[in-house]
Write an enzyme that holds these catalytic residues in place. Sequence first.
Site, mmCIF file in Angstrom:
data_model
loop_
_atom_site.group_PDB
_atom_site.id
_atom_site.type_symbol
_atom_site.label_atom_id
_atom_site.label_comp_id
_atom_site.label_asym_id
_atom_site.label_seq_id
_atom_site.Cartn_x
_atom_site.Cartn_y
_atom_site.Cartn_z
ATOM 1 N N TYR A 27 0.831 -1.197 0.000
ATOM 2 C CA TYR A 27 0.000 0.000 0.000
ATOM 3 C C TYR A 27 0.871 1.254 0.000
ATOM 4 O O TYR A 27 1.901 1.319 0.688
ATOM 5 C CB TYR A 27 -0.918 0.024 1.220
ATOM 6 C CG TYR A 27 -2.019 -1.001 1.162
ATOM 7 C CD1 TYR A 27 -2.984 -0.959 0.162
ATOM 8 C CD2 TYR A 27 -2.088 -2.020 2.105
ATOM 9 C CE1 TYR A 27 -3.997 -1.894 0.107
ATOM 10 C CE2 TYR A 27 -3.099 -2.969 2.058
ATOM 11 C CZ TYR A 27 -4.047 -2.899 1.058
ATOM 12 O OH TYR A 27 -5.041 -3.829 0.996
ATOM 13 N N HIS A 189 -11.335 4.484 5.921
ATOM 14 C CA HIS A 189 -10.247 3.562 5.606
ATOM 15 C C HIS A 189 -9.811 2.738 6.813
ATOM 16 O O HIS A 189 -8.760 2.091 6.782
ATOM 17 C CB HIS A 189 -9.046 4.343 5.061
ATOM 18 C CG HIS A 189 -9.316 4.989 3.731
ATOM 19 N ND1 HIS A 189 -9.864 6.249 3.615
ATOM 20 C CD2 HIS A 189 -9.150 4.537 2.461
ATOM 21 C CE1 HIS A 189 -9.995 6.546 2.325
ATOM 22 N NE2 HIS A 189 -9.586 5.534 1.615
ATOM 23 N N ARG A 219 -4.602 8.314 -8.704
ATOM 24 C CA ARG A 219 -3.902 7.136 -8.207
ATOM 25 C C ARG A 219 -4.643 5.904 -8.716
ATOM 26 O O ARG A 219 -5.756 6.021 -9.227
ATOM 27 C CB ARG A 219 -3.833 7.119 -6.672
ATOM 28 C CG ARG A 219 -5.190 6.976 -6.001
ATOM 29 C CD ARG A 219 -5.076 7.053 -4.486
ATOM 30 N NE ARG A 219 -4.225 6.020 -3.942
ATOM 31 C CZ ARG A 219 -4.629 4.795 -3.596
ATOM 32 N NH1 ARG A 219 -5.898 4.446 -3.762
ATOM 33 N NH2 ARG A 219 -3.807 3.915 -3.093
ATOM 34 N N ASN A 221 -5.822 1.759 -7.703
ATOM 35 C CA ASN A 221 -6.016 0.748 -6.679
ATOM 36 C C ASN A 221 -6.452 -0.521 -7.401
ATOM 37 O O ASN A 221 -6.923 -0.469 -8.535
ATOM 38 C CB ASN A 221 -7.079 1.205 -5.674
ATOM 39 C CG ASN A 221 -7.126 0.318 -4.444
ATOM 40 O OD1 ASN A 221 -6.140 -0.324 -4.106
ATOM 41 N ND2 ASN A 221 -8.264 0.277 -3.782
ATOM 42 N N GLU A 264 -9.023 0.262 -10.228
ATOM 43 C CA GLU A 264 -9.695 1.549 -10.101
ATOM 44 C C GLU A 264 -8.713 2.671 -10.425
ATOM 45 O O GLU A 264 -7.617 2.719 -9.853
ATOM 46 C CB GLU A 264 -10.223 1.753 -8.689
ATOM 47 C CG GLU A 264 -11.308 0.784 -8.273
ATOM 48 C CD GLU A 264 -11.725 0.946 -6.817
ATOM 49 O OE1 GLU A 264 -12.723 0.306 -6.441
ATOM 50 O OE2 GLU A 264 -11.055 1.697 -6.075
ATOM 51 N N LYS A 316 -8.189 -8.168 0.599
ATOM 52 C CA LYS A 316 -8.677 -8.032 -0.766
ATOM 53 C C LYS A 316 -9.577 -9.192 -1.185
ATOM 54 O O LYS A 316 -10.108 -9.174 -2.311
ATOM 55 C CB LYS A 316 -7.496 -7.900 -1.739
ATOM 56 C CG LYS A 316 -6.758 -6.569 -1.652
ATOM 57 C CD LYS A 316 -5.614 -6.501 -2.634
ATOM 58 C CE LYS A 316 -4.927 -5.144 -2.616
ATOM 59 N NZ LYS A 316 -5.768 -4.062 -3.171
#
Length: 332
Positions: A27, A189, A219, A221, A264, A316
């Site tokens: 991450y 988050h 960004r 993901n 994403e 995930k």
Amino acid sequence: MTSTVLSPLSPRITGFPFPFRTDTYRYSTNVEAARSPVATEAGGWGSGILDVDDEYAAELAARERILAADPSRLTVLPHMRPACWDALRTLLRELADLHPDAMELRRDGNHGDRFVWRNDLLGIEQRFRDGDDDSLPRGPLGFLGSQIQDDIVLLDQRDGSLWADAGLVTFAADWSLRFDVGMRFLEVHGPVPRVHEEGIISRAERFLMRLEPGQEYRRTNWTMSVDRRLDQSTETYPEWGRDRRLVAGAPADELANRLQLRVEVQHLIRLGASGAVLFLIRTYMLSLAELAQVPAWRARFGRVLAELPEDMAEYKGLTRFRRAAADWLLTS
């Protein structure tokens, strides 16, 4: 000597935002300037904020069905109305600039607050009055969601924090707008492993709060899903959660065709008039079988999956099938 003729790659592959730059993944904020084109082994992506592709009409039709079944996917706290109109004006202009031959935003006659939006790709012409929620179907945020493929979240800045106070989210990857709306950025988050201990989310929030009006960043993901199902919200978990269990024992060919790398592209924009932070989430999916048509992607994603720490794989939702996926990518 004969040469091998490769079939041309589909637009879904050539425009796919493959997210991995190394053979491992951890991450990070991984924020970069928006509108910076990215060249990939298959093509490229990223030259604009919005992307209208071959899935445009189908994805917007899917969003309409989801909203009709669950109106809570569109939620706006009262104080966010100005931000919704700000987002609408900003992104309709963006669409018109992107497709000037098919889309147009113009003033309606001599009325300074009345507009006409034309979208030939959808066959619509919509008149509305700026600031009048009743002049648009489902109000400004709902109408915006009927024109762009992205999910939309609007963040308000107050009391030294960002707050997720409005959104239209129909294509969530295992989270719920209904649950998160009205929460602080740090709370949204909360479940993500490692990011709080390493200070990633607090740094991201500070970065966003320093954005100046008009500044744009992005960004990426990623996660994985079974089949090309965009709606994987918490509310519909009974419909898609079981597929993770069932696909784990599937034959190799079925596994490769059903498992999707889900990426994403998230844009972060400080709106000028309202000061809200616009958070756009555009979801792309590519099956392992499609991804394997690009050898560099096949090898890299296989190594990423094989090395991924267990706590991140569990968060995930990859635990049941990621070993089988990595084996297929690296050895088939």
